[in-house]
Design a protein around this motif. Structure first.
Motif, PDB file in Angstrom:
ATOM      1  N   TYR A 132      -1.829  -0.755   4.166  1.00 49.16           N
ATOM      2  CA  TYR A 132      -1.070  -0.457   2.950  1.00 49.16           C
ATOM      3  C   TYR A 132      -0.195   0.786   3.150  1.00 49.16           C
ATOM      4  N   ASP A 133      -0.774   1.824   3.774  1.00 51.27           N
ATOM      5  CA  ASP A 133       0.012   3.033   4.054  1.00 51.27           C
ATOM      6  C   ASP A 133       1.235   2.704   4.897  1.00 51.27           C
ATOM      7  N   LEU A 134       1.045   1.889   5.913  1.00 51.83           N
ATOM      8  CA  LEU A 134       2.174   1.513   6.762  1.00 51.83           C
ATOM      9  C   LEU A 134       3.235   0.764   5.962  1.00 51.83           C
ATOM     10  N   GLY A 135       2.789  -0.112   5.063  1.00 48.76           N
ATOM     11  CA  GLY A 135       3.755  -0.825   4.227  1.00 48.76           C
ATOM     12  C   GLY A 135       4.560   0.107   3.350  1.00 48.76           C
ATOM     13  N   VAL A 136       3.899   1.097   2.771  1.00 42.46           N
ATOM     14  CA  VAL A 136       4.608   2.074   1.934  1.00 42.46           C
ATOM     15  C   VAL A 136       5.591   2.889   2.782  1.00 42.46           C
ATOM     16  N   TYR A 163      -3.370  -4.618  -2.808  1.00 38.99           N
ATOM     17  CA  TYR A 163      -2.405  -3.922  -1.968  1.00 38.99           C
ATOM     18  C   TYR A 163      -1.433  -4.898  -1.305  1.00 38.99           C
ATOM     19  N   GLY A 164      -1.932  -6.043  -0.864  1.00 37.86           N
ATOM     20  CA  GLY A 164      -1.058  -7.030  -0.259  1.00 37.86           C
ATOM     21  C   GLY A 164      -0.033  -7.559  -1.252  1.00 37.86           C
ATOM     22  N   LEU A 165      -0.489  -7.822  -2.480  1.00 41.66           N
ATOM     23  CA  LEU A 165       0.425  -8.312  -3.520  1.00 41.66           C
ATOM     24  C   LEU A 165       1.447  -7.239  -3.898  1.00 41.66           C
ATOM     25  N   MET A 166       1.016  -5.997  -3.927  1.00 44.01           N
ATOM     26  CA  MET A 166       1.935  -4.906  -4.252  1.00 44.01           C
ATOM     27  C   MET A 166       3.036  -4.783  -3.196  1.00 44.01           C
ATOM     28  N   LEU A 167       2.646  -4.822  -1.922  1.00 39.77           N
ATOM     29  CA  LEU A 167       3.641  -4.687  -0.864  1.00 39.77           C
ATOM     30  C   LEU A 167       4.607  -5.868  -0.844  1.00 39.77           C
ATOM     31  N   TYR A 203      -9.554   0.939  -3.601  1.00 40.29           N
ATOM     32  CA  TYR A 203      -9.090   0.920  -4.992  1.00 40.29           C
ATOM     33  C   TYR A 203      -9.490   2.207  -5.704  1.00 40.29           C
ATOM     34  N   ALA A 204     -10.704   2.665  -5.447  1.00 44.53           N
ATOM     35  CA  ALA A 204     -11.151   3.907  -6.087  1.00 44.53           C
ATOM     36  C   ALA A 204     -10.341   5.101  -5.599  1.00 44.53           C
ATOM     37  N   GLU A 205      -9.959   5.062  -4.318  1.00 46.42           N
ATOM     38  CA  GLU A 205      -9.222   6.188  -3.740  1.00 46.42           C
ATOM     39  C   GLU A 205      -7.794   6.254  -4.257  1.00 46.42           C
ATOM     40  N   HIS A 206      -7.188   5.091  -4.504  1.00 48.37           N
ATOM     41  CA  HIS A 206      -5.787   5.052  -4.911  1.00 48.37           C
ATOM     42  C   HIS A 206      -5.616   4.341  -6.253  1.00 48.37           C
ATOM     43  N   GLY A 207      -6.502   4.643  -7.157  1.00 52.29           N
ATOM     44  CA  GLY A 207      -6.421   4.017  -8.472  1.00 52.29           C
ATOM     45  C   GLY A 207      -5.130   4.329  -9.194  1.00 52.29           C
ATOM     46  N   ALA A 208      -4.596   5.530  -8.992  1.00 53.27           N
ATOM     47  CA  ALA A 208      -3.350   5.910  -9.675  1.00 53.27           C
ATOM     48  C   ALA A 208      -2.192   5.018  -9.239  1.00 53.27           C
ATOM     49  N   ALA A 209      -2.170   4.645  -7.949  1.00 57.61           N
ATOM     50  CA  ALA A 209      -1.098   3.773  -7.467  1.00 57.61           C
ATOM     51  C   ALA A 209      -1.192   2.397  -8.120  1.00 57.61           C
ATOM     52  N   ILE A 210      -2.406   1.896  -8.287  1.00 55.05           N
ATOM     53  CA  ILE A 210      -2.583   0.584  -8.912  1.00 55.05           C
ATOM     54  C   ILE A 210      -2.201   0.649 -10.385  1.00 55.05           C
ATOM     55  N   ASP A 211      -2.577   1.720 -11.041  1.00 55.12           N
ATOM     56  CA  ASP A 211      -2.213   1.873 -12.457  1.00 55.12           C
ATOM     57  C   ASP A 211      -0.695   1.870 -12.625  1.00 55.12           C
TER      58      ASP A 211
END
Length: 234
Positions: A132-136, A163-167, A203-211
């Motif tokens: 996911y980091d690489l995709g961003v 993360y896959g759907l987001m990218l 998901y817990a680590e990057h919850g803000a990105a998902i929100d």
């Protein structure tokens, strides 16, 4: 005869004073012609006198200047990433690139991008969070095809991973494929609740990105014409 300039007794027939250098002949400029030699002689004599006095303890040698302040790294100096672990180095460079992209400093993004991608290439293995980091990073570097590839890699492992759907949604949006991006936004919203219930560590680590992406996906699917272009925040 004596020197008219300094009064020194002179030998008969001399043309210049052996002490001050003044010309004995008083015509055409007189003693001024020998003045430079007199000054030079006096200066040399003064230097010799000082050296003799220093050697005998008469004049103390000048003390050396006090040492200047030690040079230290300025406050807030960037850390030496060469001393970090591969994971720390990759994370530090990721944060730097994302920050620069959010500020719109694209030339600096392109400068740090090879270092960031190289840091991830040196990791022992890549988990889904690293993909996911690489995709961003690829989105920040205006490379949507590479971002889509990272999203596909994530979905090949977990077909409903957020993360896959987001990218994929972001990559298709960058490519101008509004219809394809809309499908990915819809898939994200359809799977979000179930995926979050699984409590995956990333998901817990990057919850803000998902929100933030939830809001983006909601807006993108509200009307067919909506095509948001904001990138996922970490």
């Amino acid at each position: 005869m004596t020197c008219h300039a300094c009064g020194t007794t002179l030998s008969p027939g001399v043309r210049y004073c052996h002490k001050c250098g003044a010309a004995v002949n008083r015509s055409s400029g007189g003693w001024r012609a020998g003045l430079p030699w007199g000054i030079t002689g006096a200066a040399v004599g003064a230097v010799i006198t000082i050296l003799v006095m220093r050697a005998t303890g008469g004049v103390a040698a000048a003390a050396p200047p006090p040492p200047g302040p030690a040079l230290t790294a300025p406050a807030g100096a960037p850390p030496d990433i060469s001393r970090m672990s591969p994971q720390e180095r990759a994370q530090r460079l990721f944060d730097r690139v994302v920050e620069l992209a959010q500020r719109g400093v694209q030339d600096s993004v392109q400068f740090f991008m090879p270092m960031a991608l190289g840091a991830y290439a040196q990791l022992p293995s890549l988990d889904l969070d690293a993909h996911y980091d690489l995709g961003v990073l690829h989105l920040a570097g205006n490379d949507p095809n590479a971002a889509l590839a990272e999203g596909d890699t994530i979905l090949a492992s977990v077909p409903t991973h957020l993360y896959g759907l987001m990218l994929r949604a972001q990559g298709l949006t960058e490519k101008g494929d509004a219809a394809g991006a809309r499908k990915e936004y819809q898939a994200f919203l359809a799977n979000e609740q179930a995926e979050r219930a699984r409590q995956r560590p990333e998901y817990a680590e990057h919850g803000a990105a998902i929100d933030a992406f939830h809001t983006e996906a909601t807006n993108a699917t509200a009307t067919p014409a909506a095509t948001p272009r904001s990138r996922p925040a970490r």
